[in-house]
Scaffold this motif. Structure first.
Motif: not given
Length: 535
Positions: A56-58, A241-244, A265-266, A289-292
């Motif tokens: 889940v979290l990277h 995947n999402v990136v933040t 999500l990852s 990712p599809k979104s950041i």
């Protein structure tokens, strides 16, 4: 008196929808059936049963990973640990963990026992942290080896340090190592989740950035927090995947990560002093990712960087939308960013009456995601909620005849020049278009004759040279007289932001207040305090 926000049939002119980067979505709320923990546990277990466990979290900066099963397991271990240490319903666990993956298992454990998580900024001064601990009568404090010294100093300043049990996620020379302790606890020792009142009990407290004084405790109920998660669901496609780059102690970063457990999500997150733009771009390329969700300062820096200019567009093709967070986005970097709430009005800031289309006013709203209120801040709550129950956002906006809302600026950022209101973001957008400018901040310098002189601090792109007068002319040639920059234009290596990435114009105005009236300055050394320049 007619309300210009509504048409002849009484229908709100402002559309009930979300608009971001040109993407239009209807607003759907998932029903709230239980507490924060119960809802998350139900969704997480269903995702695992229907498919399988996943990461889940990277943590991109440390390489650490957390799976869904491990998060549930450690959450129950922490719940058992809290019960062993005498935790009571409603008590507060304050976190100064940054973006440690264990943030969420700790939340789960506290919520199982009916506790409240206070999400603390790792960049606070010890005095401010001690004030937060006192304000909420905190009973448990969790830190990391990196924030251990901050915890020690703050505990030396609190009113009753003997009432606070402190623990550290890792080996250290002051507190019990919570990570080691949890390894020796069985998750089956955890009690069942307690019953809570989802409409009044507070499971999570965030803190305001303190741009108007001391940070305020922003209290969310189970209902409002889960409703907020329901709004965010509109943007999230399961098994992607999402990136933040945002921080877990900020509302946006917290929910971006929390929803990863719910929506399968990852989440690749990267917040901390070691962050570089290369981390962001490389993760976008590899994780697709599809979104950041990124701080607006990172948004601007990336937009102006050679990294993005040299990137292969095919490597970025997975991205469908970008959500900047923390401050206004220069229009030179992106199109309008709009705001939404299902029950809205735009109110004239001088008269309190409704605004007509294209008339700028304050966005006011009623929505299930609004906070319960600021903790022990009766005066601020009275200003935030009006007699009709509308929350006053502090955002200056206008709406079109089609009902679309356009964000202008924060009201508290507005510069007053001879009784004219000037939005600094309008001038920043123009300045940002100059080919030599990397970042800029426009602020008002107090002046007895005109109220405030419009001033600016500018960071140039590497290798670029331009004079303050050239920048002044570049902006002033495009605006009406009262919007012209008449104060200093300071060339610097830094833009003052707080740890959440928000511009801190208040500190910049305070700095300028003590500078006398020097001529325009070319400064290539830091001109602001380290606290003002934090991340």
């Amino acid at each position: 008196m007619t309300d210009p926000n509504r048409d002849v049939n009484g229908k709100n002119r402002i559309k009930d929808r979300v608009l971001t980067s040109g993407l239009t979505m209807s607003v759907n709320y998932d029903p709230v059936q239980g507490s924060m923990y119960q809802e998350i546990e139900r969704a997480l277990e269903m995702n695992i049963q229907e498919d399988k466990d996943w990461v889940v979290l990277h943590n991109v900066l440390t390489g650490e990973k957390l799976s869904g099963i491990d998060a549930l397991n450690y959450g129950k271990r922490f719940g058992a640990f809290l019960e062993q240490r005498g935790f009571k319903i409603g008590q507060v666990v304050h976190l100064i963990l940054g973006n440690h993956n264990m943030t969420f298992p700790i939340c789960f454990g506290a919520w199982i026992l009916g506790g409240c998580i206070s999400s603390g900024d790792v960049n606070l001064e010890p005095r401010s942290l001690s004030q937060q601990l006192n304000s909420l009568s905190t009973r448990f404090l969790i830190c990391t080896p990196d924030t251990k010294d901050l915890a020690v100093e703050a505990l030396n300043m609190v009113d009753r340090p003997q009432d606070i049990q402190a623990f550290c996620l890792g080996p250290n020379d002051m507190f019990e190592d919570l990570s080691a302790t949890l390894k020796n606890i069985d998750s089956i020792e955890c009690p069942d989740p307690v019953d809570v009142d989802t409409n009044s009990d507070v499971p999570i407290v965030f803190w305001s950035s303190g741009t108007t004084g001391h940070p305020k405790a922003i209290c969310h109920t189970h209902f409002s927090a889960l409703r907020m998660a329901g709004v965010s669901v509109n943007f999230l496609t399961p098994k992607t995947n999402v990136v933040t780059t945002t921080c877990f102690f900020h509302m946006g970063g917290f929910f971006a990560a929390m929803l990863s457990f719910v929506r399968h999500l990852s989440c690749y997150h990267m917040f901390g002093p070691d962050f570089q733009l290369e981390h962001l771009l490389n993760t976008i390329v590899s994780a697709k990712p599809k979104s950041i969700t990124i701080g607006t300062h990172h948004y601007v820096q990336l937009a102006e960087s050679e990294l993005l200019a040299n990137a292969n567009p095919e490597d970025l093709a997975s991205l469908e939308y970008i959500a900047p967070a923390g401050a206004a986005v220069p229009r030179s970097c992106a199109a309008f960013y709009h705001k939404m709430c299902p029950n809205l009005k735009v109110e004239n800031i001088a008269t309190g009456e409704g605004c007509c289309p294209y008339e700028e006013g304050e966005l006011c709203y009623k929505t299930p995601v609004v906070m319960k209120g600021y903790h022990n801040r009766a005066k601020e709550n009275a200003a935030f909620f009006d007699h009709e129950g509308y929350a006053h956002s502090g955002d200056l906006v206008y709406y079109t005849p089609d009902g679309d809302i356009h964000y202008v600026d924060r009201l508290k950022e507005i510069i007053k020049y001879k009784n004219n209101h000037v939005a600094p973001t309008e001038l920043e957008d123009i300045m940002q278009r100059h080919p030599a400018v990397q970042e800029c901040l426009v602020f008002g310098k107090p002046n007895d004759e005109v109220q405030e002189l419009i001033s600016a601090v500018v960071v140039l792109k590497p290798g670029q040279k331009v004079s303050a007068e050239d920048l002044r002319s570049f902006v002033n040639n495009e605006v009406t007289d009262y919007k012209k920059i008449r104060g200093q234009i300071i060339l610097s290596n830094h833009i003052p932001r707080n740890s959440m990435g928000k511009l801190v114009r208040r500190e910049m105005r305070e700095w300028a207040r003590h500078q006398g009236n020097p001529k325009d300055t070319d400064i290539h050394a830091p001109i602001l305090s380290s606290q003002m320049l934090a991340h």
